[in-house]
Design a protein around this motif. Sequence first.
Motif: not given
Length: 330
Positions: A32, A35, A41, A243, A309, A311, A324
């Motif tokens: 995080n 970001l 997210s 994603s 979570e 994204f 990510l």
Amino acid sequence: MKKAASIFKIIFFLLLAGMATATWYYYKGQNNKSLPEYIASGNGRIEATEYDIATKYAGRLDEVMAEEGDMVKKGQLLAKMDTYTLETQLREAKAYLVEAKDKNEYAKAMAAVRESELNFAFREKERAIKLSHFNNISQKKLDQAITDYESAKAELQAAKIQITRAASGTEAAAARIERLNAELAEMELVSPINGRILYKIAQSGEVLAGGGNVLSVLDLTDVYMTIFLPTVQAGKIFIGSESRIIFDAFPQFVIPAKVSFVAPRTQFTPKAVETRTEREKLMFRVKVKIDSTLLKKYVNVVKTGLPGEAFILMDAHAAWPENLRVALPQ
């Protein structure tokens, strides 16, 4: 000494728990940290499409062949209902079919007899008419010959009706057998998919109503996470947007996914939307789905209910940050 050893064990487990928590927070912070603005997210739990295995007809559950946690194949027999009553009805229907066929054959034979009698009565009538032209037969005999002919014609018509009725009876008996066979097939509950048994709802010997659930099966190739995003972000997301999903239990892995659904309307709204701040509170439901091909590779370790979570890339031309990028378990 024993007391000291117990204290040492407690301290050791506390240190392990502290290290695990620290590791989780480290990965959470890394994911995080800074970001980019083009990434949305949201938190959620992993879910899978669930299928209810239910009986179509009321009856007694004879046997359940699967347990919770079992992996099952499409078409695999999972449970059976008691079929004694249906089997007796099927034997009865087969007996009726034999009887109906015999009646049909008898009706055809009788129709042939009536047709022969009609032909004879027709010849007798024609002969009587010719004789009456020369006054060689009484009027009574002429009338009798005509009456016999009309009676024979009516009896043939009745015989043909009996053939039709017998044929209908045969067809009805055959249809009943077909229906009972279909019901017997429905008494075997099979899995519609490859998946895992989530719940065993009913036990052998229970009496179920029509539509009663027996088992619940998860489709582990149809897995997704539902999150809620504000209007500003939801407006920039489309079906197919790239994603990523990170589970709290495995923060070191980054799972690729795609947006499969964006709600056409807000899911919860303030009572009165009058200011810009209140409009920003509007939230849209978004489903992020993991590719089924990837899931098939890891199907034995897929678990639903795990929090994590998701994204979502709001700019199709932007690149994912280092933390990510896809990282799958080996």
